[in-house]
Structure formats: C-alpha cells, structure tokens
Design an enzyme around this catalytic site. Structure first.
Site, short mmCIF file in Angstrom:
data_model
loop_
_atom_site.label_atom_id
_atom_site.label_comp_id
_atom_site.label_asym_id
_atom_site.label_seq_id
_atom_site.Cartn_x
_atom_site.Cartn_y
_atom_site.Cartn_z
N VAL A 242 7.19 -2.93 85.05
CA VAL A 242 6.39 -1.87 84.41
C VAL A 242 7.35 -0.78 83.97
O VAL A 242 8.20 -0.34 84.74
CB VAL A 242 5.34 -1.31 85.39
CG1 VAL A 242 4.63 -0.11 84.79
CG2 VAL A 242 4.35 -2.39 85.79
N HIS A 450 -14.41 -27.98 119.89
CA HIS A 450 -14.84 -28.70 118.70
C HIS A 450 -16.30 -28.37 118.37
O HIS A 450 -17.12 -28.36 119.28
CB HIS A 450 -14.71 -30.21 118.91
CG HIS A 450 -15.22 -31.01 117.77
ND1 HIS A 450 -14.50 -31.15 116.61
CD2 HIS A 450 -16.38 -31.68 117.58
CE1 HIS A 450 -15.21 -31.89 115.76
NE2 HIS A 450 -16.35 -32.21 116.32
P1 NAD Z 1 4.12 -4.06 99.86
O1 NAD Z 1 5.51 -3.77 100.22
O2 NAD Z 1 3.32 -5.00 100.65
O3 NAD Z 1 4.06 -4.62 98.37
C1 NAD Z 1 4.58 -3.95 97.28
C2 NAD Z 1 4.81 -4.94 96.16
O4 NAD Z 1 5.13 -4.21 95.00
C3 NAD Z 1 5.96 -5.90 96.44
O5 NAD Z 1 5.55 -7.21 96.19
C4 NAD Z 1 7.05 -5.42 95.49
O6 NAD Z 1 7.89 -6.47 95.04
C5 NAD Z 1 6.22 -4.85 94.36
N1 NAD Z 1 6.91 -3.83 93.56
C6 NAD Z 1 7.74 -2.86 93.99
N2 NAD Z 1 8.15 -2.11 92.97
C7 NAD Z 1 7.57 -2.62 91.85
C8 NAD Z 1 7.59 -2.27 90.49
N3 NAD Z 1 8.32 -1.25 90.05
N4 NAD Z 1 6.86 -2.99 89.61
C9 NAD Z 1 6.11 -4.05 90.05
N5 NAD Z 1 6.05 -4.42 91.33
C10 NAD Z 1 6.76 -3.71 92.22
O7 NAD Z 1 3.44 -2.61 99.76
P2 NAD Z 1 1.91 -2.19 99.59
O8 NAD Z 1 1.09 -3.33 99.18
O9 NAD Z 1 1.93 -0.96 98.77
O10 NAD Z 1 1.54 -1.80 101.07
C11 NAD Z 1 2.24 -0.74 101.75
C12 NAD Z 1 2.32 -0.98 103.22
O11 NAD Z 1 1.06 -0.92 103.81
C13 NAD Z 1 2.91 -2.33 103.53
O12 NAD Z 1 4.11 -2.12 104.25
C14 NAD Z 1 1.93 -3.02 104.38
O13 NAD Z 1 2.52 -3.51 105.55
C15 NAD Z 1 0.89 -1.96 104.74
N6 NAD Z 1 -0.44 -2.59 104.58
C16 NAD Z 1 -0.79 -3.60 105.42
C17 NAD Z 1 -2.00 -4.24 105.26
C18 NAD Z 1 -2.36 -5.34 106.17
O14 NAD Z 1 -1.70 -5.49 107.19
N7 NAD Z 1 -3.38 -6.13 105.88
C19 NAD Z 1 -2.85 -3.89 104.23
C20 NAD Z 1 -2.45 -2.88 103.37
C21 NAD Z 1 -1.24 -2.24 103.55
#
Ligand code: NAD
Ligand code: FAD
Length: 475
Positions: A242, A450
């Site tokens: 982006v 089961h």
């Molecule tokens: P994330 O780190 O899971 O994912 C971020 C994604 O964005 C990655 O795949 C990365 O490659 C991508 N990305 C980074 N920069 C980018 C760019 N400039 N353009 C396009 N893509 C890009 O982070 P998140 O989804 O924002 O979540 C944040 C934190 O919150 C995480 O560390 C997660 O552990 C926590 N969280 C956990 C849960 C859960 O446990 N179910 C749910 C929500 C959030």
C-alpha cells in the site's frame, strides 16, 4: 502508602497482564495497588480487543448461518435481518459484564484500584494524575509495568475511526460498509474482515507478504486457510504494497503496487481497516528519568526474570518481548509476582497457544514446519483431515485438518496445527502435552470420547508417531 509504609507491589496497567499480577500479588499476601488510566479494567483485551471482537465474531457467524445455512439443514426461518444497533449493544454488554467483573475481583482480593495515569518520579515512586482530577503519589518496593500496546500507525494514512479505522473503529462501525479494504492479513485483519464479510461487506485484504495469518502460522495451514476464506467470499491481494490513501466523495482510494513487478493499481472502498500490527505503549511513563531502556521497536528491555534496567521495576505483557497475546500476559502476570514473593516463577514459552477465531478457527502450539526446517530439526508429520472425523461429517462442518509435528528420533510432540471449528479448544490438550514433554504415542494412547472432534487430534498423533506405526485408523 507513604515512603514509611510503601506498597509491596504497584502494578501499572489494568489489562490481562496487570490485573492478573495485582490479584496474584494480593493473594500472596502482598500489599498491592493497580493503576489504570482507561476508567475501566481489562485493558485492550476486554475493552477493545479479544472480548468485543469475539462477541462480534460469534454473532456474525450465527447471523450468517441463519441467513445462508439453516435452510440446508431443514430449518426454515423467514426474514433474517440485521439490527446493527442491538448487535453492537450485545457486544457492549459482554464487555461491561467482564470489565465490571474484574473490578469486583480486585475488590474481593483487596487490591487498591487507582484510576489515573502513572508516571515515574523515582525508581520507587509514581506520580498519578487522577481521572477525577488532582494527583497522588504512590510509593512501592516493587513496580510492575503492564502498560500494553497500541495500534501501529500506517505512515501517511490517518485513522479517523469512521472511514479509515483501526481495530477500535472496526468493532464499532455504525453501518455495514458495501466495500471494505483491510490493510494487513494478520489476525485482526482476518477476524474483523470475517465479521464484516459475514454481515454483507465485500472485503478485500491487502497483505505485503505472500501468505496470510501473521507470524507463526504454518505455511500449509496458511495456504489452506486462505482458500477457505476465499470460498466464503473474502478477496486477497498478497505481495501487495500500500502506498497511500485519499478520501474523496465519501470513499477511500488506495494506491497499491505489486511488490515484485511494481505494477500500480488504485482500489477503493467505503471503509479501510488498518491492521498492520501493534507496538508497545509506554508514553507518559517518564522511563528516561529512571533509566529504563527500550529497544528499537519500543519494547521495554527485560532479563529472563522480567527485570528492567531499573532495579525494583519489572515489565510484562505487550509492553515487552514475546507474542502480543492476552494469555501470555496473564501467565507473565503470575510468574512476575511469584518471583517478587519467592524468587521463583515460570512461563513455558514453548507452550503458548495461538488462535485465530474465524470460522473455521485456526489454532496452533509450537513451531511451524518452516521453523523446524530452519532449525534443522528432523521431524515426522502426522495429518488427519476433518473429512474423516465422524462428528465433523455428522455436523457437515468438516473443512480443515489436524497436523502434528513430531521429533523423528524421540517421538516427542513438537507442535500441533489445527484448522477446524473449535480449534481454539481442541489445541488445549496439545499445549498440555507439549508442556509435559509428552510423546505423540503418549497422546495417541489417551482415550478420546466418540463422536468428538478431539478424535481427529488423537488420530493425527497416531499418524505422526513412529511407535504407533505412523498410521491413523480412519484415514
Ligand atoms: P499481525 O502482526 O498479526 O498482522 C499484521 C499483518 O500486516 C502481517 O501479516 C504483516 O505482514 C502485514 N503488514 C505489515 N505492514 C504492512 C503493510 N505496510 N502493508 C500490508 N501489509 C502489512 O498484527 P494485527 O493483525 O494488527 O494484530 C496485532 C496484534 O494483536 C497481534 O500481535 C496479535 O497477536 C494480537 N491479536 C491477537 C488475536 C488473537 O489472538 N486471536 C486477535 C487480534 C489481535
Ligand atoms: P493491555 O491489555 O494493553 O493493558 C494495558 C493497560 O495499561 C491499558 O488499559 C492502558 O490504559 C493502561 N495504561 C497504559 N499506560 C498507563 C499509565 N501510564 N498509567 C496507567 N495505566 C496505563 N489476544 C488474545 O490472546 N486473544 C485474542 O482473541 C485477542 N484479540 C484481540 C483483538 C484485538 C482487536 C486486539 C487489538 C487485540 C487482541 N488481542 C488478543 C491482544 C490482547 O488484547 C493483548 O495481547 C493484551 O491485551 C495485552 O495485555 P497487557 O496487559 O499487556 O496490555
């Protein structure tokens, strides 16, 4: 507490790390206070994270099933409609019940709950700007920082929490967008993307990497997960960068480019969710004044006993190293206080589960296959498809599989990766097995009821275990 009669422990932050540490400290007989500036306990997780997102995931799944799946199952419901106001109220009620519950727990355990913003005035004293006005000073023998994290901003794309939102805006949209773009195919992007997709939005996920799921997800799982989400209607632009965003005529226009070819494209949506990660939050703590170091990524530097670079001050949870997960913060909350009390505390970082709460869910514990290859570990794979599990077949909900990774020579269970309805619950026994250093055979020889989905984990263990002949029964 005065300088002459200080608290044993003051915890800064009332999230899963902080409130658990405060309760445990009080339970161990330590005189404890917990400072929280939000006006409500539970931190990111209860207020704007885990809990509200799961309320929305649960109800959007019910809505989607009622609208699109009930009929196939012989259940005729007429006029399935979305009442978004009540839908959001339900979520708010879930949140308030839990945050109030935590407040009750602090009271019950005799933790002093101080509502305000804490800042260091010395290594053993905090100034607190109270929410109700005025200030106070807290003296403490030990201070535990659990100040959590905040959304990582996208340079040049300003979040207004209405049209361009972070997860906080995405759990509170006032109407279902026709088109939604999610920047970042990690956990938040896939969970919140699923919510709005089920409610009717056309969702496109733009991800810089060539796989979805964020850090730690097994490659084979990520590929299969993407296909499942695509079948549900989500679109993906992987390997896509982006560049910037522009708001015009009630829409947001995003300029993106293919990371490899450099080919540029403009895509538009009514709503853009920025979900590219979170970063530690330490603003206003005045860390410099007491010599607390942070690393390049803003994480408070700690040793393996959670000690910061200032004596008597420790740090846990999202504000320091490790996965940003509520249960990781909670484990550390207990360990840090046990260390204060007795010098001993323990978290097994090899046995922390991760769950993505989509439908089906994705859950895992332990390294991915890619990790093991990098580490040069010799391993066996045991796989079992949900299509061969009687309960999943009966429910006609059989997308996904269980994959276990087992050390070749010792049969030790190294990892379990699951895509399945209820994977978050199914992975728990593998966490226990890994924590207890069980072999795949140990697991495979334990009886599973089961018909349950658990049988599929047991069968994957049979397939992964040399000692069991490396074969499942039903596949
Ligand atoms: P994330 O780190 O899971 O994912 C971020 C994604 O964005 C990655 O795949 C990365 O490659 C991508 N990305 C980074 N920069 C980018 C760019 N400039 N353009 C396009 N893509 C890009 O982070 P998140 O989804 O924002 O979540 C944040 C934190 O919150 C995480 O560390 C997660 O552990 C926590 N969280 C956990 C849960 C859960 O446990 N179910 C749910 C929500 C959030
Ligand atoms: P936080 O929960 O961030 O709490 C820190 C608290 O400290 C905050 O309330 C803040 O107000 C307070 N604070 C900060 N500075 C000060 C100060 N100077 N004085 C007083 N108080 C202060 N994790 C999961 O495990 N499962 C999930 O399903 C999940 N879903 C998520 C969904 C979303 C949308 C988001 C954003 C996150 C999700 N997470 C999930 C991650 C989880 O919320 C965090 O890992 C967890 O909240 C971290 O806990 P913590 O105690 O370290 O920090």
């Amino acid at each position: 507490a005065t300088a002459a009669d200080p608290y044993d422990v003051v915890v800064v932050g009332g999230g899963p790390g902080g409130y658990v540490a405060a309760i445990k400290a009080a339970q161990l007989g330590l005189k404890t206070a917990c400072v929280e500036k939000r006006g409500s306990l539970g931190g990111t997780c209860l207020n704007v994270g885990c809990i509200p997102s799961k309320a929305l995931l649960h109800n959007s799944e019910l809505y989607h099933a009622a609208k699109h799946d009930f009929k196939n199952r012989g259940i005729d419901v007429k006029d399935v409609n979305l009442d978004l106001t009540r839908f959001m109220k339900f979520k708010d009620t879930s949140v308030t019940q839990l945050t109030k519950g935590v407040e009750g727990l602090l009271k019950k355990n005799k933790v002093d709950y101080v509502k305000g913003t804490a800042s260091f005035s010395s290594p053993t004293s905090l100034n607190v700007q109270l929410l109700e006005g005025g200030e106070t000073s807290l003296e403490a023998k030990n201070i535990v920082l659990a100040t959590g994290s905040e959304v990582t901003p996208f340079p040049g794309i300003e979040i207004d929490e209405e049209q361009i939102v972070s997860s906080t805006g995405a759990i509170a949209l006032k109407k279902v967008p026709e088109k939604m773009i999610v920047i970042g195919g990690g956990v938040i992007g896939l969970e919140m993307g699923s919510v709005w997709s089920r409610l009717g939005a056309e969702v496109t996920v733009v991800e810089f990497l060539t796989a979805i799921g964020g850090a730690g997800m097994d490659g084979e799982v990520a590929t299969s997960f993407k296909k499942i989400l695509e079948k549900q209607g989500m679109k993906f632009k992987l390997g896509t960068k982006v560049i910037d965003a522009e708001k015009k005529d009630g829409k947001v226009f995003l300029n993106v480019e293919d990371a490899k070819s450099g080919k540029k494209e403009q895509i538009d949506a009514d709503c853009v969710l920025v979900a590219i990660g979170r970063r530690p939050y330490t603003k206003g703590l005045n860390l410099e004044a007491v010599g607390i170091e942070v690393d390049q990524r803003g994480r408070i530097v700690v040793d393996d006993a959670y000690n910061t670079t200032c004596k008597g001050v420790k740090c846990i949870g999202d504000a320091t190293f490790g996965p940003m997960l509520a249960h990781k913060a909670e484990e550390e909350g207990i360990a840090v206080v046990e260390m204060i009390k007795s010098g001993h505390g323990h978290v097994n970082y090899e046995a922390i589960p991760a769950v993505v709460y989509t439908h089906p869910e994705v859950a895992w514990v332990g390294p991915s296959e890619e990790d093991l290859k990098k580490q040069g570990v010799e391993y066996r794979v045991g796989k079992f498809p949900l299509m061969a599990n009687s309960r999943a077949k009966t429910n006609q909900d059989s997308e996904g599989f269980v994959k276990v990774l087992v050390e070749k020579n010792t049969d030790t269970l190294l990892a379990t990766h699951i895509i399945a309805t209820g994977a978050g619950e199914l992975v728990a026994s593998s966490v226990l097995a890994i924590d207890y250093k069980a072999s795949a055979e140990d697991y495979a020889r334990v009886c599973a009821a089961h018909p349950t989905m658990m049988e599929s984990v047991k069968e994957a263990m049979m397939a992964g275990s040399n000692a069991m002949g490396g074969k499942a029964i039903h596949f």
